[in-house]
Motif scaffolding. Structure first.
Motif, PDB file in Angstrom:
ATOM      1  N   GLN A 159     125.639   9.745 125.047  1.00  0.00           N
ATOM      2  CA  GLN A 159     126.681   9.085 124.246  1.00  0.00           C
ATOM      3  C   GLN A 159     127.328  10.076 123.286  1.00  0.00           C
ATOM      4  O   GLN A 159     126.638  10.828 122.601  1.00  0.00           O
ATOM      5  CB  GLN A 159     126.096   7.912 123.476  1.00  0.00           C
ATOM      6  N   GLU A 209     129.301   3.799 120.538  1.00  0.00           N
ATOM      7  CA  GLU A 209     128.142   2.935 120.391  1.00  0.00           C
ATOM      8  C   GLU A 209     128.384   1.634 121.152  1.00  0.00           C
ATOM      9  O   GLU A 209     129.528   1.229 121.377  1.00  0.00           O
ATOM     10  CB  GLU A 209     127.911   2.609 118.906  1.00  0.00           C
ATOM     11  N   LYS A 220     122.303  11.679 122.320  1.00  0.00           N
ATOM     12  CA  LYS A 220     123.504  11.519 121.509  1.00  0.00           C
ATOM     13  C   LYS A 220     123.985  12.901 121.101  1.00  0.00           C
ATOM     14  O   LYS A 220     123.369  13.562 120.252  1.00  0.00           O
ATOM     15  CB  LYS A 220     123.225  10.644 120.281  1.00  0.00           C
TER      16      LYS A 220
END
Length: 437
Positions: free
Chosen positions: A137, A278, A297
């Protein structure tokens, strides 16, 4: 004439499939994105020679290493008849000898890829695990594709099958109904595995589309291959925009992961889920695929990593305050940092002038700023939210969908559920636009 390369005959169909898989609806769209003539892109995709720099750039855009698909044995004019990728002569024309303009994933053999340990090692280790899920992400242009390129190269070394689904590619009609979406999803995977779709032989309306999809995966797709399949689900955040689809499809991914505990066929499946923001949709904690597996992340570059990149660009910044000055304007965003270092390495501009002009349309970021502004102007809801963010010194709470869109563009960061500009350049530029009469 310049040294040339062409796509190996056995790779042509794979390369053609990669065009749409990487978000380009047509050859023309790819040509426009890289600034090449349509005929040049057509030559590349049909196995005709193009110059090395063009070949490497197109490979990068389509997430291939050039050595992976190049035909190194084809006949070329006498200037290149002794062509060898390991010779000093070849390395002299390799764009990595001088900083290439940042565009697309950083190639596997690039001198300008900055490791963000332990992300690379953790990701590669994870796909070795039966039934694994890796979740990557970060906002756009943060290096997700460059990391993914390295994960897939590792997977190829293991002789794994690779399938990449990009949810940006799906037509709007695909998201109209769950059944249509799942059939599109399954057919896409089958074709990349070079299998006949055979959807109707496994689909049963009475059992429902989700059960049919699971039967198709276990009974057909996974049963037809002898090696693990790395299934990349790219920009899955596009599914978030369709709650009716997301609330059915995302728990299905979780279910397949859990099936690997008891099904040897599902153990072959290694999911890599890539998204720009998110997760803002509400899912039962026991059904969500976003609380399982390995979360990756991607952070921005830190001071030390930018200093390393400065050195690789051949810049002699003996004083650390120059890095600090650059970070004060654009943060540690990899793409924005590399654009600055590219221009500085070319001695096209001084750091002082670059920083002064950065939040203006006349600066090196002018094209990026105008592109964002054009998008924002067409979306009144986004414009109102961004106005609120840049015109106040405090962080603000925004609607979840608006937050997702602005974050995916890289314009905002989040502190909990409150948004603030991702860098000073964006605050200054957009505040200036909103203040114009």
């Amino acid at each position: 004439m310049p040294r040339s390369l062409k796509v190996r005959q056995g790779c042509i169909e794979t390369v053609k499939l990669a065009v749409r898989r990487n978000g380009f609806p047509s050859q023309r769209a790819l040509a426009e994105d890289v600034g090449l003539a349509l005929a040049t892109v057509s030559n590349f995709l049909t196995g005709k020679p193009v110059d090395f720099t063009t070949f490497e750039e197109l490979c990068s855009k389509l997430m291939f290493s050039w050595r992976e698909i190049a035909d190194l044995d084809f006949d070329v004019p006498s200037q290149t008849s002794n062509f060898n990728p390991e010779t000093p002569q070849f390395r002299d024309v390799n764009p990595d000898k001088s900083p290439p303009y940042p565009n697309g994933p950083v190639p596997l053999d690039s001198h300008f890829y900055i490791d963000r340990p332990p992300m690379e090692q953790l990701s590669c280790n994870e796909i070795l695990k039966p039934g694994s899920v890796t979740r990557i992400q970060a906002p756009r242009k943060m290096g997700k594709s460059s990391l993914l390129l390295r994960i897939l190269a590792f997977a190829q070394q293991q002789s794994y099958k690779i399938v990449k689904i990009d949810f940006q590619e799906a037509d709007k009609a695909v998201y109209a109904h769950l059944n249509k979406f799942l059939r599109w999803f399954c057919a896409n995977i089958a074709r990349q595995l070079q299998l006949q779709p055979l959807l109707d032989e496994y689909w049963d309306e009475e059992m429902g589309s989700k059960v049919s999809c699971g039967i198709y995966f276990e009974g057909y797709l996974l049963g037809q291959v002898d090696t693990p399949i790395v299934l990349v689900l790219n920009e899955i955040n596009f599914v978030f925009e369709h709650p009716d689809i997301a609330e059915e499809f995302l728990p299905l991914l979780r279910f397949w992961h859990e099936q690997a505990r008891q099904s040897t066929l599902f153990q072959k499946l290694r999911l890599v889920v890539v998204h720009s923001t998110e997760v803002y949709i509400s899912l039962d904690i026991n059904q969500s695929p976003f609380n399982i597996g390995l979360p990756i992340k991607l952070p921005e570059f830190n001071f030390k990593q930018i200093q390393d990149l400065v050195t690789r660009h051949g810049l002699n910044w003996t004083e650390g305050d120059r890095v600090e000055q650059l970070m004060a304007m654009v943060g540690g965003h990899p793409y924005l940092v590399r654009i600055a270092l590219y221009h500085l390495a070319q001695e096209q501009i001084t750091l002082e002038t670059l920083l002064q002009q950065a939040p203006t349309q006349g600066g090196i970021y002018g094209g990026i700023l105008r592109h964002h502004w054009e998008i924002i102007q067409k979306k009144p809801t986004l414009s109102a939210a961004l106005h609120q963010v840049v015109m106040t010194s405090e962080s603000v709470k925004l609607d979840p969908i608006v937050t997702y869109k602005l974050e995916s563009m890289g314009l905002i960061k989040l502190d909990g559920d409150r948004a603030y500009p991702s860098c000073q350049m964006y605050r200054l530029y957009f505040a200036g636009q909103y203040q114009q009469p």
